[in-house]
Design a protein around this motif. Structure first.
Motif, short mmCIF file in Angstrom:
data_model
loop_
_atom_site.label_atom_id
_atom_site.label_comp_id
_atom_site.label_asym_id
_atom_site.label_seq_id
_atom_site.Cartn_x
_atom_site.Cartn_y
_atom_site.Cartn_z
N ALA A 202 0.84 -1.21 0.00
CA ALA A 202 0.00 0.00 0.00
C ALA A 202 0.87 1.26 0.00
CB ALA A 202 -0.99 0.00 1.16
N ARG A 203 1.94 1.22 -0.81
CA ARG A 203 2.87 2.34 -0.96
C ARG A 203 3.65 2.62 0.32
NH1 ARG A 203 0.05 6.14 -5.57
NH2 ARG A 203 -0.79 4.39 -6.71
N GLY A 204 3.76 1.62 1.20
CA GLY A 204 4.61 1.76 2.38
C GLY A 204 3.95 2.50 3.53
N GLN A 205 2.64 2.70 3.44
CA GLN A 205 2.00 3.49 4.50
C GLN A 205 1.22 2.61 5.47
OE1 GLN A 205 -0.20 6.15 1.99
NE2 GLN A 205 1.66 6.58 0.84
N LYS A 206 -0.06 2.56 5.30
CA LYS A 206 -0.98 1.95 6.26
C LYS A 206 -0.66 0.50 6.66
CE LYS A 206 -5.93 1.94 5.98
NZ LYS A 206 -6.77 2.34 7.01
N ILE A 207 -0.25 -0.29 5.68
CA ILE A 207 -0.08 -1.73 5.95
C ILE A 207 1.05 -2.01 6.94
CG2 ILE A 207 0.83 -3.83 4.86
CD1 ILE A 207 -0.98 -3.40 2.56
N LEU A 208 2.16 -1.33 6.75
CA LEU A 208 3.36 -1.69 7.52
C LEU A 208 3.25 -1.34 9.00
CD1 LEU A 208 6.06 -0.83 4.84
CD2 LEU A 208 5.14 -3.06 5.47
N VAL A 209 2.29 -0.50 9.36
CA VAL A 209 2.11 -0.13 10.78
C VAL A 209 0.84 -0.77 11.36
CG1 VAL A 209 3.40 2.02 10.61
CG2 VAL A 209 0.96 2.03 10.09
N ASP A 210 0.25 -1.67 10.60
CA ASP A 210 -1.00 -2.31 11.04
C ASP A 210 -0.70 -3.37 12.12
OD1 ASP A 210 -3.25 -4.26 11.05
OD2 ASP A 210 -4.05 -2.89 9.53
N GLU A 211 -1.30 -3.19 13.30
CA GLU A 211 -1.01 -4.09 14.43
C GLU A 211 -1.40 -5.54 14.12
OE1 GLU A 211 0.77 -3.59 17.07
OE2 GLU A 211 1.08 -1.49 16.51
N ARG A 212 -2.50 -5.71 13.34
CA ARG A 212 -2.95 -7.07 13.01
C ARG A 212 -1.90 -7.77 12.15
NH1 ARG A 212 -8.32 -5.09 10.27
NH2 ARG A 212 -6.73 -3.66 9.49
N LEU A 213 -1.33 -7.03 11.21
CA LEU A 213 -0.31 -7.64 10.34
C LEU A 213 0.97 -7.92 11.12
CD1 LEU A 213 0.16 -8.58 7.42
CD2 LEU A 213 1.31 -6.40 7.02
N LYS A 214 1.28 -7.03 12.07
CA LYS A 214 2.48 -7.25 12.90
C LYS A 214 2.36 -8.58 13.64
CE LYS A 214 4.22 -2.64 13.79
NZ LYS A 214 4.07 -1.49 14.67
N LYS A 215 1.14 -8.84 14.16
CA LYS A 215 0.90 -10.11 14.89
C LYS A 215 1.08 -11.31 13.97
CE LYS A 215 -2.50 -11.06 18.05
NZ LYS A 215 -3.87 -10.86 18.57
N ILE A 216 0.51 -11.18 12.76
CA ILE A 216 0.61 -12.28 11.78
C ILE A 216 2.08 -12.52 11.42
CG2 ILE A 216 0.09 -12.87 9.37
CD1 ILE A 216 -2.61 -11.24 9.87
N ALA A 217 2.81 -11.41 11.21
CA ALA A 217 4.23 -11.51 10.85
C ALA A 217 5.02 -12.15 11.99
CB ALA A 217 4.78 -10.13 10.51
N ASP A 218 4.72 -11.75 13.23
CA ASP A 218 5.42 -12.34 14.38
C ASP A 218 5.22 -13.84 14.42
OD1 ASP A 218 6.48 -10.00 15.21
OD2 ASP A 218 5.00 -9.62 16.80
N SER A 219 3.98 -14.27 14.19
CA SER A 219 3.74 -15.73 14.30
C SER A 219 4.37 -16.48 13.13
CB SER A 219 2.25 -16.05 14.46
OG SER A 219 1.58 -15.76 13.27
N ALA A 220 4.58 -15.80 11.99
CA ALA A 220 5.25 -16.47 10.86
C ALA A 220 6.77 -16.27 10.92
CB ALA A 220 4.71 -15.92 9.55
N GLY A 221 7.24 -15.48 11.88
CA GLY A 221 8.69 -15.25 12.03
C GLY A 221 9.26 -14.41 10.89
N CYS A 222 8.51 -13.39 10.48
CA CYS A 222 9.00 -12.55 9.38
C CYS A 222 8.64 -11.09 9.64
CB CYS A 222 8.39 -13.02 8.05
SG CYS A 222 6.61 -12.80 7.92
#
Ligand code: NAP
Length: 284
Positions: A202-222
């Motif tokens: 999303a052009r480096g804005q909204k997605i990268l600071v999304d708490e839900r995605l951070k959680k998903i990334a943490d559980s996938a180790g990325c």
């Protein structure tokens, strides 16, 4: 390793797939690389890191640097898949389309491109059939190995059945976790084309600071960026994250190793129809 997908053009009358070629499913986008040398050095670094697909456009003003990096790389030309696009303001007619394709090749310094896209549905509706005829001629002349569209909505794709001889191999559209576009991806596949997802972050804005995605990334180790890119890749679409930063160029490529199993529902629930840029798919 980045997988390839077979792309081709369905004949409008017979439905038969014509002139099939292979295309890598992850590549580097180079929009907004406008500093002197920025695009060339990003493309060179990407090619050295294992990228084999580069997405540029006349409108990005960096076809020349893209071509220089391709030509100066140690890779044989046929191992690199180069995409460029017909600028919307120049998508006005048959002759103009062919002339613009030749002019892009001149800027790239290449004998052929691998994919030529109409950047967005031509604003003049009457011009659309002739522009596409011009694209078909670019294919027939061997200026490009394949042709496609970008930012076409389902109705634009449907209209093509009335004026195309062969249908597009690709529809490049915005796709990311906040704008998942299952209906438009299905409409794209229904004409025999493959969806190519732009702005996966999303052009480096909204997605990268999304708490839900951070959680998903943490559980996938990325990293969140890797989770966002891999989700697009896992849908079967082609994905083209942009980065000018060498570490992030490598980080984004490494996303193909990430396993998002178990996060399907959490990602599905992130859908909110968020458009990070323009959206010509909804125009007439
Ligand atoms: N057909 C069309 O109409 C259309 C429209 C838009 C885009 N596109 C194509 O799609 C490509 C990608 O889309 P986009 O450029 O809009 O945006 P994007 O790829 O969604 O996001 C790029 C932004 O994210 C940052 N970024 C990249 N990797 C990152 C990482 N691992 N961690 C944190 N930040 C990261 C980049 O900054 P850094 O560079 O500093 O890393 C840049 O600011 C374009 O370059 C273009 O080729 C096509």
């Amino acid at each position: 390793m980045v997988e390839d997908v077979t792309i081709g053009h369905s004949n409008v009358l017979t439905g038969k797939r014509e002139s099939e070629i292979k295309m890598p499913r992850l590549g580097l986008g180079v929009w907004q690389m406008i500093g002197e040398g920025e695009c060339k050095s990003a493309v060179s670094h990407a090619l050295n890191s294992g990228y084999r697909l580069i997405d540029t456009a006349r409108a990005y003003s960096n076809e020349q640097e893209t071509g220089e990096a391709v030509i100066e790389s140690d890779l044989p030309r046929e191992e690199i898949f180069v995409v460029t696009k017909l600028r919307r303001v120049e998508a006005v007619g048959y002759e103009e389309t062919i002339a613009q394709c030749k002019s892009s090749l001149e800027k790239l310094g290449l004998e052929y491109m691998d994919l030529y896209l109409v950047h967005a549905p031509p604003e003049d509706i009457e011009a659309r059939p002739n522009v596409w005829k011009g694209m078909e001629e670019c294919l027939a002349l061997g200026l490009t190995r394949s042709i496609g569209v970008s930012n076409y909505g389902a109705h634009h794709l449907d209209e093509m059945r009335s004026y195309a001889t062969v249908l597009p191999s690709i529809n490049q559209i915005e796709i990311h976790v906040l704008n998942q576009r299952p209906a438009l991806c299905a409409a794209t596949r229904a004409i025999g084309a493959i969806p190519m997802g732009y702005s996966p972050l999303a052009r480096g804005q909204k997605i990268l600071v999304d708490e839900r995605l951070k959680k998903i990334a943490d559980s996938a180790g990325c990293t969140p960026a890797q989770a966002a890119i891999k989700w697009v890749y896992d849908t079967g679409a082609i994905v083209i994250p942009k980065s000018s930063n060498p570490e992030r160029i490598e980080e984004n490529l490494a996303s193909i190793e990430i396993n998002l199993a178990g996060s399907e529902e959490a990602i599905a629930s992130m859908e909110e129809g968020y458009v990070s840029g323009w959206n010509p798919t909804i125009e007439h």
